[in-house]
Design a protein around this motif. Structure first.
Motif, PDB file in Angstrom:
ATOM      1  N   LEU A  49      10.994  76.221 117.366  1.00  0.00           N
ATOM      2  CA  LEU A  49      11.094  77.117 118.513  1.00  0.00           C
ATOM      3  C   LEU A  49       9.748  77.224 119.230  1.00  0.00           C
ATOM      4  N   HIS A  50       8.671  77.379 118.471  1.00  0.00           N
ATOM      5  CA  HIS A  50       7.344  77.499 119.080  1.00  0.00           C
ATOM      6  C   HIS A  50       7.019  76.250 119.904  1.00  0.00           C
ATOM      7  N   GLU A  51       7.282  75.086 119.347  1.00  0.00           N
ATOM      8  CA  GLU A  51       7.033  73.834 120.063  1.00  0.00           C
ATOM      9  C   GLU A  51       7.756  73.809 121.405  1.00  0.00           C
ATOM     10  N   ARG A  52       9.018  74.208 121.365  1.00  0.00           N
ATOM     11  CA  ARG A  52       9.829  74.124 122.576  1.00  0.00           C
ATOM     12  C   ARG A  52       9.437  75.165 123.618  1.00  0.00           C
ATOM     13  N   LEU A  53       9.054  76.373 123.193  1.00  0.00           N
ATOM     14  CA  LEU A  53       8.628  77.394 124.160  1.00  0.00           C
ATOM     15  C   LEU A  53       7.354  76.962 124.881  1.00  0.00           C
ATOM     16  N   VAL A  54       6.494  76.232 124.184  1.00  0.00           N
ATOM     17  CA  VAL A  54       5.304  75.666 124.829  1.00  0.00           C
ATOM     18  C   VAL A  54       5.729  74.642 125.875  1.00  0.00           C
ATOM     19  N   GLU A  55       6.674  73.768 125.506  1.00  0.00           N
ATOM     20  CA  GLU A  55       7.151  72.722 126.430  1.00  0.00           C
ATOM     21  C   GLU A  55       7.826  73.325 127.662  1.00  0.00           C
ATOM     22  N   LEU A  56       8.465  74.484 127.503  1.00  0.00           N
ATOM     23  CA  LEU A  56       9.166  75.125 128.616  1.00  0.00           C
ATOM     24  C   LEU A  56       8.232  75.938 129.509  1.00  0.00           C
ATOM     25  N   GLY A  57       6.970  76.060 129.097  1.00  0.00           N
ATOM     26  CA  GLY A  57       6.005  76.799 129.903  1.00  0.00           C
ATOM     27  C   GLY A  57       6.060  78.298 129.714  1.00  0.00           C
ATOM     28  N   LEU A  58       6.787  78.763 128.697  1.00  0.00           N
ATOM     29  CA  LEU A  58       6.905  80.205 128.476  1.00  0.00           C
ATOM     30  C   LEU A  58       5.763  80.773 127.633  1.00  0.00           C
ATOM     31  N   ILE A  59       5.139  79.945 126.796  1.00  0.00           N
ATOM     32  CA  ILE A  59       3.957  80.382 126.057  1.00  0.00           C
ATOM     33  C   ILE A  59       2.906  79.282 126.102  1.00  0.00           C
ATOM     34  N   LYS A  60       1.669  79.701 125.947  1.00  0.00           N
ATOM     35  CA  LYS A  60       0.552  78.756 125.893  1.00  0.00           C
ATOM     36  C   LYS A  60       0.240  78.443 124.448  1.00  0.00           C
ATOM     37  N   ASP A  61      -0.013  77.171 124.142  1.00  0.00           N
ATOM     38  CA  ASP A  61      -0.318  76.781 122.761  1.00  0.00           C
ATOM     39  C   ASP A  61      -1.756  77.158 122.415  1.00  0.00           C
TER      40      ASP A  61
END
Length: 316
Positions: free
Chosen positions: A304-316
């Motif tokens: 989930l964390h990986e994908r939220l980064v890819e979607l632009g919703l969180i910064k890694d």
């Protein structure tokens, strides 16, 4: 396959073993071939659906500055409001032409998860908004539990295999508003082509044209549900867990014809997520000589964390 199969959950929860097995076979075959089904017999009643749409429309009709106070920084949009154009599909720069709200899990008897998940956000301007959202969340979660029980049987697992993973899972109910289109979009669409992150998605509001699914031949087909149906599709987590036996199908929401640009579209998906520490390792019984293991081991939380980064919703 050029259409979405329709199944009835009442067959699965009946006391008729033949009907139950037919449901298991039908939904499993559909998820192997197209990744989507239209489901009758779910646990949402007409009044609850009507109330939810009324509350959702009332929220999105609020002034922009009122909605903005419910956009919570630092949680990747996992609760409360996300404003227009913030989210984009994996690999896309253009923001989708939508704004949305997130209801999250109502944790019961688990202090660890209660502290792990962000709190749900209360809308003070609308007295029934949060109560109606919670009730719809619970009924969709219950529906999803039975669908996953059918899929467990299809995969030759114990019927309740998924139950422990989805109890207090990190699931999300997302009312979406696609506002009227006022100017010619350059590249953006209401929702660009994407696969879902989660185990399964239950979609309200798939009536009428807009949602399209890509079949195995690469063709886009309309996914149009009857008024009493939910559209339910496999997400990437379940596809990964089953070594792609069950398909997470690419889908999109296209812009309407120009004569309908002045209309809003509402859609309410429920994203069924497991608890974060569920291992998504490929199931042993989905691996054989013809189907070698395709995916590395990972937990649901890491994925989930990986994908939220890819979607632009969180910064890694």
């Amino acid at each position: 396959m050029n259409s979405i199969p329709s199944v009835n959950l009442n067959d699965f929860i009946s006391n008729d073993p033949i009907k139950k097995q037919q449901f298991v076979d039908q939904i499993g075959k559909a998820y192997e071939e197209i990744g989507f089904v239209a489901l009758k017999g779910h646990f949402l009643n007409e009044q609850l659906v009507s109330d939810l749409y009324s509350e959702v429309k009332a929220f999105f009709d609020l002034q922009a500055e009122v909605k903005a106070k419910y956009e919570i920084a630092g949680i990747g949009g996992q609760r409360g409001y996300t404003s227009f154009g913030k989210e984009h599909a994996k690999g896309k720069k253009e923001g989708d032409l939508k704004e949305f709200w997130h209801f999250g899990q109502y944790v019961e008897e688990d202090d660890k998860l209660a502290s792990e998940y962000p709190n749900n956000v209360t809308v003070t301007e609308l007295k029934r908004f949060n109560d109606v959202g919670k009730e719809a969340y619970k009924m969709l979660e219950k529906t999803a539990q039975y669908v996953l029980r059918a899929l467990a049987l299809y995969l030759n697992l114990d019927e309740t295999y998924f139950d422990a993973y989805i109890k207090n899972g990190n699931s999300i109910l997302r009312p979406i508003h696609y506002p009227p289109i006022k100017t010619e979009p350059k590249e953006a669409v209401r929702a660009a082509a994407h696969g879902d992150i989660n185990l399964i998605t239950l979609l309200m509001g798939a009536q009428g044209r807009g949602l399209q699914v890509q079949n195995n031949d690469g063709e886009w087909i309309d996914a149009i549900a009857e008024a009493d149906e939910l559209m339910i599709n496999v997400g990437d987590m379940l596809s990964r867990h089953t070594n792609n036996k069950l398909k997470s199908t690419i889908h999109r929401v296209i812009n309407p014809p120009k004569e309908l640009w002045g209309t809003s579209r509402y859609s309410i998906p429920f994203f069924m997520h497991p608890v974060s520490d569920m291992k998504l390792d490929v199931l042993d019984n989905c691996i054989d000589a013809a189907h070698p293991k395709q995916f590395e081991d990972i937990t649901a939380g890491e994925f989930l964390h990986e994908r939220l980064v890819e979607l632009g919703l969180i910064k890694d």
